[in-house]
Design a protein around this motif. Structure first.
Motif, mmCIF file in Angstrom:
data_model
loop_
_atom_site.group_PDB
_atom_site.id
_atom_site.type_symbol
_atom_site.label_atom_id
_atom_site.label_comp_id
_atom_site.label_asym_id
_atom_site.label_seq_id
_atom_site.Cartn_x
_atom_site.Cartn_y
_atom_site.Cartn_z
ATOM 1 N N THR A 157 -7.025 -12.464 5.790
ATOM 2 C CA THR A 157 -7.723 -12.416 6.795
ATOM 3 C C THR A 157 -7.563 -11.231 7.515
ATOM 4 O O THR A 157 -8.291 -10.700 8.637
ATOM 5 C CB THR A 157 -7.767 -13.513 7.847
ATOM 6 N N ALA A 158 -6.529 -10.449 7.217
ATOM 7 C CA ALA A 158 -5.981 -9.258 8.010
ATOM 8 C C ALA A 158 -5.890 -8.137 6.741
ATOM 9 O O ALA A 158 -4.905 -7.478 6.823
ATOM 10 C CB ALA A 158 -4.580 -9.426 8.815
ATOM 11 N N ARG A 159 -7.016 -7.658 6.395
ATOM 12 C CA ARG A 159 -7.089 -6.659 5.418
ATOM 13 C C ARG A 159 -7.263 -5.311 6.139
ATOM 14 O O ARG A 159 -8.180 -5.017 7.106
ATOM 15 C CB ARG A 159 -8.184 -6.718 4.538
ATOM 16 N N PHE A 160 -6.477 -4.352 5.460
ATOM 17 C CA PHE A 160 -6.677 -3.043 5.831
ATOM 18 C C PHE A 160 -8.094 -2.400 5.314
ATOM 19 O O PHE A 160 -8.240 -2.606 4.170
ATOM 20 C CB PHE A 160 -5.461 -1.991 5.754
ATOM 21 N N PRO A 161 -8.667 -1.586 5.834
ATOM 22 C CA PRO A 161 -9.730 -1.040 5.103
ATOM 23 C C PRO A 161 -9.415 0.147 4.377
ATOM 24 O O PRO A 161 -8.127 0.801 4.535
ATOM 25 C CB PRO A 161 -10.651 -0.031 6.412
ATOM 26 N N GLN A 162 -9.875 0.580 3.140
ATOM 27 C CA GLN A 162 -9.267 1.371 2.046
ATOM 28 C C GLN A 162 -9.380 2.595 2.588
ATOM 29 O O GLN A 162 -8.398 3.530 2.314
ATOM 30 C CB GLN A 162 -10.145 1.172 0.924
ATOM 31 N N GLY A 163 -10.191 3.245 3.571
ATOM 32 C CA GLY A 163 -10.119 4.566 4.126
ATOM 33 C C GLY A 163 -8.804 4.796 5.024
ATOM 34 O O GLY A 163 -8.233 6.104 4.811
ATOM 35 N N LEU A 164 -8.338 3.799 5.407
ATOM 36 C CA LEU A 164 -7.167 4.198 6.403
ATOM 37 C C LEU A 164 -5.914 4.305 5.443
ATOM 38 O O LEU A 164 -5.086 5.109 5.654
ATOM 39 C CB LEU A 164 -6.992 2.860 7.198
ATOM 40 N N LEU A 165 -5.793 3.719 4.274
ATOM 41 C CA LEU A 165 -4.658 3.720 3.347
ATOM 42 C C LEU A 165 -5.048 5.081 2.580
ATOM 43 O O LEU A 165 -4.031 5.742 2.220
ATOM 44 C CB LEU A 165 -4.706 2.554 2.636
ATOM 45 N N ASP A 166 -6.034 5.404 2.019
ATOM 46 C CA ASP A 166 -6.263 6.624 1.538
ATOM 47 C C ASP A 166 -5.883 7.691 2.406
ATOM 48 O O ASP A 166 -5.249 8.780 1.709
ATOM 49 C CB ASP A 166 -7.699 6.667 1.219
ATOM 50 N N PHE A 167 -6.133 7.641 3.552
ATOM 51 C CA PHE A 167 -5.911 8.872 4.522
ATOM 52 C C PHE A 167 -4.297 9.099 4.584
ATOM 53 O O PHE A 167 -3.833 10.395 4.342
ATOM 54 C CB PHE A 167 -6.267 8.439 5.976
ATOM 55 N N PHE A 168 -3.691 8.078 4.819
ATOM 56 C CA PHE A 168 -2.071 8.270 4.859
ATOM 57 C C PHE A 168 -1.602 8.429 3.406
ATOM 58 O O PHE A 168 -0.691 9.386 3.480
ATOM 59 C CB PHE A 168 -1.400 7.120 5.470
ATOM 60 N N ILE A 169 -1.845 8.187 2.466
ATOM 61 C CA ILE A 169 -1.417 8.479 1.000
ATOM 62 C C ILE A 169 -1.534 9.772 0.662
ATOM 63 O O ILE A 169 -0.717 10.559 -0.042
ATOM 64 C CB ILE A 169 -1.897 7.358 -0.095
ATOM 65 N N LYS A 170 -2.805 10.300 0.975
ATOM 66 C CA LYS A 170 -3.070 11.641 0.762
ATOM 67 C C LYS A 170 -2.457 12.569 1.670
ATOM 68 O O LYS A 170 -1.938 13.518 1.089
ATOM 69 C CB LYS A 170 -4.662 11.744 0.797
ATOM 70 N N LEU A 171 -1.986 12.168 2.596
ATOM 71 C CA LEU A 171 -1.525 13.009 3.670
ATOM 72 C C LEU A 171 0.113 13.127 3.458
ATOM 73 O O LEU A 171 0.509 14.125 3.428
ATOM 74 C CB LEU A 171 -1.473 12.522 5.202
ATOM 75 N N LEU A 172 0.624 12.118 2.831
ATOM 76 C CA LEU A 172 2.063 11.931 2.959
ATOM 77 C C LEU A 172 2.531 12.159 1.547
ATOM 78 O O LEU A 172 3.946 12.131 1.453
ATOM 79 C CB LEU A 172 2.649 10.848 3.833
#
Length: 247
Positions: A157-172
């Motif tokens: 019930t507490a899933r992250f949106p894929q876009g949020l993970l995509d941002f940090f994985i690409k950034l870091l």
């Protein structure tokens, strides 16, 4: 703190630790709990980490159940959560050119008219991102949720949106780097890392959540059911590589 202390020896000096904190009220009164800020102080002063930058996640589709918001109407809706980006060093691996944002219509118009020709501005592939990130978690049509519905399992019930993970994985990180999620949940992190060519590991206490998270990698619902049963009924490793294609 105990979990993070155990994790930190594994973190490379150039690596990053990204943690999201939801908002919370004190018990029985309309005043904020400042646990996220206490945690930040402990991470920096207690463990010696550097706060590289705070981020703020705006979730426009967040559902509110708090009595002070929906009934008494004495507080505004909470749509922004804190995200702390920390590292052992002030200069971890990071590249904002990997997460450029689309230019606004106004900026595109200026470039088209060449009004920025004699200024310090120049046209790149996009605009540099800000530390205010807007991603909705209202996606109800992804493969994971559809498989949970088809097979009658409770989704996380507490899933992250894929876009949020995509941002940090690409950034870091770069391709081939290792991404680790120590609170795996439905394993959105692993799914996005896989798509971006990163290695990944995810840890989750609930065996049921681990079993359903495999649905992200398996297209066929019959194979998804088979994989779920194997994970639930075994303590040994389950290889899903032979189950992630349709018959």
């Amino acid at each position: 703190m105990d979990i993070i202390e155990r994790f930190l020896p594994k973190l490379k000096p150039t690596g990053s630790l990204v943690i999201e904190f939801g908002t919370a009220y004190l018990k029985g009164e309309p005043a904020y709990n400042i646990y996220a800020f206490r945690m930040l102080v402990k991470l920096v002063d207690g463990l010696g980490l550097k706060l590289c930058q705070p981020f703020y996640w705006h979730n426009p589709s967040r559902i509110h159940m708090n009595i002070y918001i929906i009934r008494r109407k004495i507080r505004a809706k909470d749509h922004v959560n804190n995200i702390w980006w920390l590292s052992k060093t002030a200069n971890p691996k990071a590249d904002t050119t990997q997460v450029l944002q689309k230019y606004s219509k106004a900026m595109k118009k200026l470039f088209k008219k060449k009004k920025l020709k004699n200024t310090t501005w120049k046209k790149n592939d996009g605009a540099l991102p800000s530390n205010l990130l807007q991603f909705s978690n209202a996606d109800n049509k992804n493969q994971y949720l559809q498989a949970c519905r088809d097979l009658g399992f409770q989704h996380h019930t507490a899933r992250f949106p894929q876009g949020l993970l995509d941002f940090f994985i690409k950034l870091l990180t770069d391709e081939g780097d290792l991404v680790v999620d120590i609170f795996g949940g439905s394993n959105t992190t692993g799914y996005v890392a896989e798509k971006l060519g990163r290695d990944w590991k995810a840890f989750e206490m609930s065996k049921a959540y681990v079993a359903t998270s495999a649905f992200r990698f398996i297209d066929d619902v019959k194979n998804a059911q088979e994989c779920y049963n194997k994970i639930i009924n075994r303590d040994s490793t389950v290889d899903i590589s032979t189950l992630n294609k349709k018959d």
